[in-house]
Design a protein around this motif. Structure first.
Motif, short mmCIF file in Angstrom:
data_model
loop_
_atom_site.label_atom_id
_atom_site.label_comp_id
_atom_site.label_asym_id
_atom_site.label_seq_id
_atom_site.Cartn_x
_atom_site.Cartn_y
_atom_site.Cartn_z
N PRO A 102 0.81 -1.23 0.00
CA PRO A 102 0.00 0.00 0.00
C PRO A 102 0.84 1.27 0.00
CG PRO A 102 -0.96 -1.62 1.48
CD PRO A 102 0.37 -2.16 1.07
N LEU A 103 1.88 1.32 0.83
CA LEU A 103 2.72 2.52 0.87
C LEU A 103 3.55 2.65 -0.40
CD1 LEU A 103 3.88 2.56 4.60
CD2 LEU A 103 2.26 4.09 3.48
N ALA A 104 4.02 1.53 -0.95
CA ALA A 104 4.76 1.58 -2.21
C ALA A 104 3.87 2.12 -3.32
CB ALA A 104 5.27 0.19 -2.57
N THR A 105 2.59 1.71 -3.31
CA THR A 105 1.65 2.19 -4.32
C THR A 105 1.38 3.68 -4.15
OG1 THR A 105 0.60 0.00 -4.35
CG2 THR A 105 -0.64 1.81 -5.30
N ALA A 106 1.29 4.13 -2.91
CA ALA A 106 1.08 5.56 -2.65
C ALA A 106 2.26 6.38 -3.18
CB ALA A 106 0.91 5.79 -1.15
N ILE A 107 3.47 5.89 -2.98
CA ILE A 107 4.66 6.59 -3.48
C ILE A 107 4.69 6.56 -5.01
CG2 ILE A 107 7.18 6.57 -3.54
CD1 ILE A 107 7.08 5.32 -0.72
N LEU A 200 -7.56 -2.34 -12.32
CA LEU A 200 -7.99 -1.16 -13.06
C LEU A 200 -8.18 0.04 -12.13
CD1 LEU A 200 -8.77 -0.08 -15.84
CD2 LEU A 200 -11.13 -0.82 -15.39
N ARG A 201 -8.79 -0.20 -10.97
CA ARG A 201 -8.97 0.89 -10.00
C ARG A 201 -7.62 1.39 -9.48
NH1 ARG A 201 -13.67 -2.17 -8.70
NH2 ARG A 201 -12.50 -3.48 -7.23
N LEU A 202 -6.71 0.45 -9.24
CA LEU A 202 -5.36 0.84 -8.81
C LEU A 202 -4.71 1.75 -9.84
CD1 LEU A 202 -3.56 -2.32 -7.34
CD2 LEU A 202 -3.58 -0.03 -6.35
N ASP A 210 -3.35 10.22 -7.31
CA ASP A 210 -4.11 10.20 -6.07
C ASP A 210 -3.43 9.23 -5.11
OD1 ASP A 210 -5.90 9.99 -3.99
OD2 ASP A 210 -7.59 9.31 -5.21
N SER A 211 -2.48 9.73 -4.34
CA SER A 211 -1.67 8.89 -3.48
C SER A 211 -2.51 8.17 -2.42
CB SER A 211 -0.59 9.73 -2.80
OG SER A 211 0.26 8.94 -2.01
N ALA A 212 -3.38 8.90 -1.75
CA ALA A 212 -4.21 8.30 -0.70
C ALA A 212 -5.17 7.28 -1.29
CB ALA A 212 -4.98 9.39 0.04
N GLY A 213 -5.78 7.61 -2.43
CA GLY A 213 -6.71 6.69 -3.07
C GLY A 213 -6.01 5.43 -3.55
N ALA A 214 -4.79 5.57 -4.07
CA ALA A 214 -4.02 4.42 -4.54
C ALA A 214 -3.69 3.49 -3.37
CB ALA A 214 -2.74 4.88 -5.22
N GLU A 215 -3.34 4.07 -2.24
CA GLU A 215 -3.02 3.26 -1.06
C GLU A 215 -4.24 2.46 -0.61
OE1 GLU A 215 -1.17 3.74 3.47
OE2 GLU A 215 -1.45 5.50 2.20
N LEU A 216 -5.40 3.10 -0.59
CA LEU A 216 -6.63 2.41 -0.18
C LEU A 216 -7.00 1.30 -1.16
CD1 LEU A 216 -8.82 5.42 1.02
CD2 LEU A 216 -7.79 3.64 2.44
N CYS A 217 -6.82 1.55 -2.45
CA CYS A 217 -7.11 0.52 -3.46
C CYS A 217 -6.19 -0.68 -3.30
CB CYS A 217 -6.96 1.11 -4.87
SG CYS A 217 -8.34 2.14 -5.40
N ALA A 218 -4.92 -0.43 -2.98
CA ALA A 218 -3.97 -1.52 -2.77
C ALA A 218 -4.38 -2.36 -1.56
CB ALA A 218 -2.56 -0.97 -2.59
N GLU A 219 -4.81 -1.70 -0.49
CA GLU A 219 -5.27 -2.42 0.69
C GLU A 219 -6.48 -3.29 0.37
OE1 GLU A 219 -6.05 0.41 3.75
OE2 GLU A 219 -3.95 0.95 4.05
N GLU A 220 -7.43 -2.73 -0.38
CA GLU A 220 -8.63 -3.47 -0.74
C GLU A 220 -8.29 -4.68 -1.62
OE1 GLU A 220 -13.08 -2.48 -2.47
OE2 GLU A 220 -11.38 -1.37 -3.28
#
Length: 253
Positions: A102-107, A200-202, A210-220
């Motif tokens: 999730p954090l890697a995706t946010a970065i 696709l959402r990721l 969208d760093s925060a949104g990307a992190e949430l999508c990775a968690e989901e």
């Protein structure tokens, strides 16, 4: 992957492995490659892009087409030969993925460039074509693009140490991801259709920076994968750190 693209990839790999189109670590120019495999340049270009997304080639703007580092490829081959993992290895690896991805995706959403996005699109295009295809062959091919998609995201974070750690993690779970695809109905959580829409959402969040949104999508996405693995008996429910809220608690410490 459509049949034409599959054929050009196979032709290019055959020529590369034979050494016919390689000088040192550099491939012949695109025009000569097209002549060597008997295809048009647009078709060859599509195959080259696919091979770059799979980690075989490195296409450098105005410099040429190069083989990926032989040392890196050798390391990947060695990792595939590892045997005798402990029984709870996959559960532990999924815990690590929840900590890292999730954090890697946010970065990645902040640092990604157009070339990274192009690689992700190529992965998504191939995954979309494989969603409804049954059988082990489709599962193996889907696995390649699934793994490549996540690897591109981590590499987009531009941290070589993170990329090296992640390379080892994904090697451990590749076989289980393939089994998960075969054993789960397309529309079910963790099934091919569900996984594709997660990806696709990721991508959409990363593309939008969208760093925060990307992190949430990775968690989901990881929650969906873990639930599917639990249902198949591959890992234990305790592997879901998000479900236990352990990660959130750790961040507050």
């Amino acid at each position: 992957m459509n049949e034409k693209r599959r054929q050009i990839i196979e032709k290019l790999l055959e020529k590369i492995n034979s050494g016919e189109v390689v000088t040192g670590d550099r491939l012949l120019p695109e025009r000569q490659l097209a002549e060597a495999v008997g295809e048009t340049r647009p078709v060859v270009r599509e195959g080259l892009i696919a091979l770059e997304a799979m980690g075989v080639l490195d296409i450098r703007d105005r410099q040429g087409i190069y083989l990926s580092s032989s040392e890196e490829n050798e390391a990947k081959m060695m990792l595939h030969k590892v045997r005798g993992w402990p029984a709870d290895m996959l559960s532990r690896v999924m815990e690590v993925r929840q900590i890292i991805e999730p954090l890697a995706t946010a970065i990645a959403a902040v640092r990604r460039d157009d070339k990274d996005l192009s690689k992700m699109r190529e992965c998504l295009r191939n995954l979309s074509e494989l969603v409804e295809e049954p059988g082990e062959a489709a599962a193996r091919e889907s696995l390649i693009w699934n793994t490549t998609f996540h690897t591109v995201i981590v590499e987009s974070a531009e941290n070589a140490y993170l990329s090296r750690i992640y390379e080892g993690i994904h090697t451990v779970i590749e076989h289980s991801l393939s089994l998960m695809r075969i054993g789960t109905a397309p529309e079910k959580e963790g099934g091919p259709r569900s996984v594709y829409h997660d990806h696709l959402r990721l991508f959409e969040r990363i593309e939008a920076r969208d760093s925060a949104g990307a992190e949430l999508c990775a968690e989901e996405h990881l929650r969906h994968s873990i639930n599917a693995m639990v249902a198949l008996g591959q890992i234990v429910p305790a592997s879901n750190l998000f479900g236990q809220k352990l990660i959130g608690q750790a961040r507050l410490l």
